[in-house]
Structures are given as structure tokens and as C-alpha cells.
Design an enzyme around this catalytic site. Structure first.
Site, PDB file in Angstrom:
ATOM      1  N   SER A  32      -5.871   3.453   4.464  1.00  0.00           N
ATOM      2  CA  SER A  32      -5.267   2.663   3.388  1.00  0.00           C
ATOM      3  C   SER A  32      -6.334   1.878   2.621  1.00  0.00           C
ATOM      4  O   SER A  32      -6.166   0.693   2.310  1.00  0.00           O
ATOM      5  CB  SER A  32      -4.207   1.709   3.950  1.00  0.00           C
ATOM      6  OG  SER A  32      -3.340   1.273   2.929  1.00  0.00           O
ATOM      7  N   SER A  70       0.795  -1.237   0.000  1.00  0.00           N
ATOM      8  CA  SER A  70       0.000   0.000   0.000  1.00  0.00           C
ATOM      9  C   SER A  70       0.824   1.282   0.000  1.00  0.00           C
ATOM     10  O   SER A  70       0.255   2.378  -0.052  1.00  0.00           O
ATOM     11  CB  SER A  70      -0.956   0.016   1.195  1.00  0.00           C
ATOM     12  OG  SER A  70      -2.014  -0.892   0.992  1.00  0.00           O
ATOM     13  N   LYS A  76      -0.015   3.766  -2.633  1.00  0.00           N
ATOM     14  CA  LYS A  76      -1.079   4.774  -2.530  1.00  0.00           C
ATOM     15  C   LYS A  76      -0.531   6.193  -2.432  1.00  0.00           C
ATOM     16  O   LYS A  76      -1.266   7.157  -2.631  1.00  0.00           O
ATOM     17  CB  LYS A  76      -1.989   4.458  -1.351  1.00  0.00           C
ATOM     18  CG  LYS A  76      -2.769   3.152  -1.536  1.00  0.00           C
ATOM     19  CD  LYS A  76      -3.707   2.900  -0.373  1.00  0.00           C
ATOM     20  CE  LYS A  76      -4.539   1.645  -0.616  1.00  0.00           C
ATOM     21  NZ  LYS A  76      -4.055   0.471   0.097  1.00  0.00           N
TER      22      LYS A  76
END
Length: 454
Positions: free
Chosen positions: A114, A59, A62
Site C-alpha cells: 500500500s 488506501s 489504490k
């Protein structure tokens, strides 16, 4: 960087009477497969371990999705949620088809919780599809200096082709943290999303334990300590079973701001690894401000411009990274300005460079820019005459010409009057002569007639 530090150490030994010993850069005991520590302001690499090894970034992906959303969308726009997005796997904020939620709130879901569904929704809003957004992601990553990354989705869910490196994530993070909106988001611990047309109020919490967690403890260099870190600025966690624990962490103390990246660690190991890296950075290095943005550097000649020269200044803050005990006096700057600029000149146009040296070692270069716009000058600018001076010359020329014309007119009027007076005088004299002749004739005739009467 190692070459620069070696030079600085030798320079210090030469310049100081007290012996200074830095030794070789220590090897940190990290769980991660790959790691890097950089100075966020200068980009100098302070520590690295397998920093170009391709791994799954999870993640931390992101960060790139978030900065692209901030640069391409308005915060108050509503994000369209289609039928597919709510079924995105992994961490979510449970978006529903047809839900009305703003870009702002969706970004908080992306960067705090997230949320994978938030990432997909933003990607589709920007590019129409996840695959098209991936093209945009890869182009942006390369623009920011990424060398070995390939992004195939906006959230970092596992895909064998979705790869990056600690170095590449550091470059992306450094750029993203220059955006004040992004910076604010990733340093936020808790955010409340107001109720939407389909959901109750949501309470979002940041997954980065460095921001808040003094309850859970980790071992750092054999010492058990809380995860909360002094001066932390964010920025993004990541975890999948294939990627392991990933973390991009930032912290700032005084002028020194660092970014650490660890990939392939464990769930809690990513925090201990990041703390170890940040501790090492703050213990051994410092960031020095060399020049403020807008510092005057002199002037550069402008050819064919409305003015002959333009003032030049630094475009941005200028920094250098030094060993913690190094004196700032070893630094020097050289200003290299262009010989001239050709009009028109734009405000902010590059007009030279500022070089920062430690002795003879070049540490970095920064742009020098024109402070003002300079338009193309008039006809006399080819001779290096400014428009303001040309206006004075033109006004003087017009004034002199007007005076000459006025003098000529007055002279003509004077001459005409003089000629007229002379003509009138001649006429008067002629009239006087005629009258005199007539008078003499009359006398003669009178005398003549009188003579005949005898």
C-alpha cells in the site's frame, strides 16, 4: 434484489410440498459506518448499510490507481522517480530520485505494501501530474458506475475533498477483479523486488490479513476466530486516522464469488466486518451459471451481406444470484435476436439479448453477438443472394455464354465450309459442263469435217 428474492421465495413455496422459510434479511452487527456485499459475477446487492454515504476511502483508492496503471502502462517500463515523490507521506517502499524500477515492481509496492510513493510515481508517469491523474480517476470511476465519488489523489491520503462510498468502491472492485493481472497481484501474499540501481532487495508483504493471518483473532458474531478466510481472492486495505479502517475483500467458493466493502470501521474491525459480510453471503446465496460464453443461440439474417445469415452466440458467461436453497429449475431464459443485421457485420457485434427470468421476474440481460465477420455482398446481395451462390450463377452464366459463343463460332465455321463446298461443287459442275460442251463440239466438228470429205 429484495423484490426478486421475495418472488423467488413465493415461487418456491408454490412449487415445493415442503414448507420453505427464509425470513427477512438479517441485520448484521458491524462496526463500520458503511458496508455493502455484492455478487461479483452478477452485481446483485446482497446486503447494504449506508452504502451511498460519502466517506474517506483511504488506501482502497489504490484499486483504481492500480487498474489504470495496468491499462495504460507496460509492465517492463521503467517508472521515472522525480525529486518530490520520495517524500510522499505514509506507507512507502522508499523510492529514491533517479531509481530505476519497473511498473511491475511498483505495482506490487502499490497493491501489497500500500505504498503511497508508488501511487504518486505511477500517477505522474501516466498523466504527468497528480491533479491530471485525478481527472482520469474520476472519469474512469464514473465509467464503472460510481455515483458519489471524488478522487483528488492516487493513494487515498487524507483530503477533505477525497470521498467515495461503499457502493462505488464495490463497482470499481468488481471491474478490477475481472483483470487477471490485477487479480493475481491482490491475491499475492509476498513478493520480492530485485535490487535496483539505488536500493537493495525489497521484500513486500500484503496488508490484507484475510490472506494469511490466523494468529490475530477477531470476534465475528460473538465467536473469536482467525482473520484468514477460506477462498479469499484479495483485494485492498485502507486506513487513516480520519477514514478509520477500510477494506475491500473478495472471496470465492465454487461458482459463487462475493465482494464486500466496509468503510469507517477500526483497524481490526474492518476484518471482522468483512468476514461477517462474506459469511452472510455464502450462507444465504449462491451464483448459478445459466449459459457458458459462446453458447449457440441460432442465426440472424444479414441484409446486403456476402452471406445471408450469421451464427449468434452468448458473448459472456451468464449468471444469476439465487437464495442458497432455491432450485435452479425456477430459472428460464428467453433469446431475443435482431430481425436482421445490415452488412458489413463485425465479429462480436450485438445481435440480440438473452434474458434470464425467475418466473415472470426479469433477473438480468446479456448480449448475444455475431460469431463471424460478414463483409458487404456483391450486386446480387440486394436480392438476398449470397456471394457463393452469386459466384455459381456467374460461373454458370459465363459457361453458358462461352458455350453459346463456341457453338456460334463452330456454326459459322461449318456454314463457311458448307458454302465453300457448295461453291467448289458448282465450280466442278460448271467445269464438267464446259468440258462436256467442248467434247460435244469436238465431236460435231469431227462429224462435220468427215461429212464434207465425201
Amino acid at each position: 434484489m429484495k423484490k426478486i428474492l421475495a418472488f423467488l421465495l413465493m415461487f418456491l413455496l408454490f412449487m415445493t410440498s415442503a414448507p420453505v422459510s427464509y425470513g427477512q434479511p438479517q441485520t448484521l452487527s458491524l462496526i463500520a459506518k458503511s458496508a455493502i456485499l455484492i455478487d461479483a459475477k452478477t452485481g446483485e446487492i446482497l446486503y447494504e448499510m449506508n452504502s451511498h454515504q460519502q466517506l474517506y476511502p483511504a488506501s482502497t483508492t489504490k484499486m483504481l490507481t492500480g487498474i489504470l496503471a495496468m491499462e495504460n502502462l507496460e509492465m517492463d517500463e521503467l517508472v521515472p522517480i522525480d525529486a518530490e515523490t520520495p517524500f510522499t507521506e505514509g506507507s512507502r517502499i522508499y523510492l529514491l530520485e533517479g531509481e530505476q524500477i519497473t511498473v511491475r515492481d511498483t505495482l506490487y509496492g502499490l497493491l501489497l505494501e500500500s505504498a503511497n510513493d508508488a501511487a504518486v510515481a505511477l500517477a505522474k508517469m501516466i498523466s504527468g501530474s497528480v491533479s491530471d491523474f485525478s481527472v482520469l480517476m474520476n472519469a474512469k470511476a464514473q465509467e464503472l458506475g460510481a455515483l458519489n465519488s471524488n478522487f483528488v489523489n492516487p493513494n487515498g491520503l487524507h483530503d477533505d475533498e477525497h470521498l467515495s462510498t461503499a457502493y462505488d468502491m464495490a463497482m470499481i472492485a468488481r471491474y478490477a477483479m475481472e483483470n487477471p493481472i490485477f487479480r493475481d497481484y491482490v491475491s499475492t501474499y509476498q513478493y520480492t523486488v530485485a535490487a535496483t540501481n539505488m536500493q537493495e532487495t525489497r521484500y513486500l508483504y500484503n496488508t490484507n490479513r484475510l490472506l494469511y493471518d490466523n494468529i490475530n483473532k477477531v470476534y465475528v458474531d460473538g465467536v473469536l476466530r482467525g482473520c484468514k478466510y477460506e477462498g479469499v481472492t484479495g483485494i485492498k486495505t485502507g486506513y487513516t486516522s480520519k477514514a478509520g479502517g477500510c477494506l475491500v475483500a473478495g472471496a470465492k467458493r465454487g461458482e459463487t464469488e462475493l465482494i464486500a466493502v466496509v468503510l469507517g470501521s477500526t483497524d481490526m474491525g474492518r476484518f471482522s466486518d468483512s468476514i461477517a459480510l462474506l459469511d452472510y453471503g455464502f450462507a444465504n446465496f449462491k451464483t448459478v451459471n445459466i449459459m457458458k460464453a459462446g453458447s449457440p443461440l441460432g442465426s440472424v439474417q444479414v441484409k446486403r451481406g456476402a452471406v445471408r445469415q450469421v451464427e449468434v452466440a452468448t458473448a459472456e458467461e451468464s449468471y444469476a444470484t439465487l437464495p442458497i436453497e432455491a432450485s435452479e429449475h425456477i430459472l428460464r431464459t428467453e433469446v431475443l435476436l435482431e430481425e436482421y443485421l445490415q452488412a458489413p457485420v463485425k465479429q462480436g457485434q450485438k445481435a440480440g439479448t438473452v434474458q434470464i427470468y425467475a418466473g415472470e421476474e426479469l433477473l438480468g440481460e446479456f448480449k448475444a453477438v455475431a460469431l463471424e465477420e460478414v463483409e458487404e455482398g456483391g450486386l446480387l446481395s440486394v436480392f438476398g443472394i449470397e456471394d457463393s451462390t452469386a459466384n455459381i450463377i456467374r460461373n454458370l452464366t459465363f459457361g453458358i455464354m462461352a458455350a453459346l459463343i463456341l457453338s456460334l463460332v463452330l456454326y459459322i465455321l461449318f456454314k463457311r465450309r458448307q458454302i465453300k463446298r457448295k461453291k467448289l461443287l458448282r465450280q466442278q459442275l460448271a467445269e464438267q459442263a464446259r468440258r462436256k460442251k467442248e467434247l460435244e463440239r469436238a465431236r460435231w466438228e469431227e462429224q462435220y469435217k468427215g461429212g464434207r470429205s465425201y
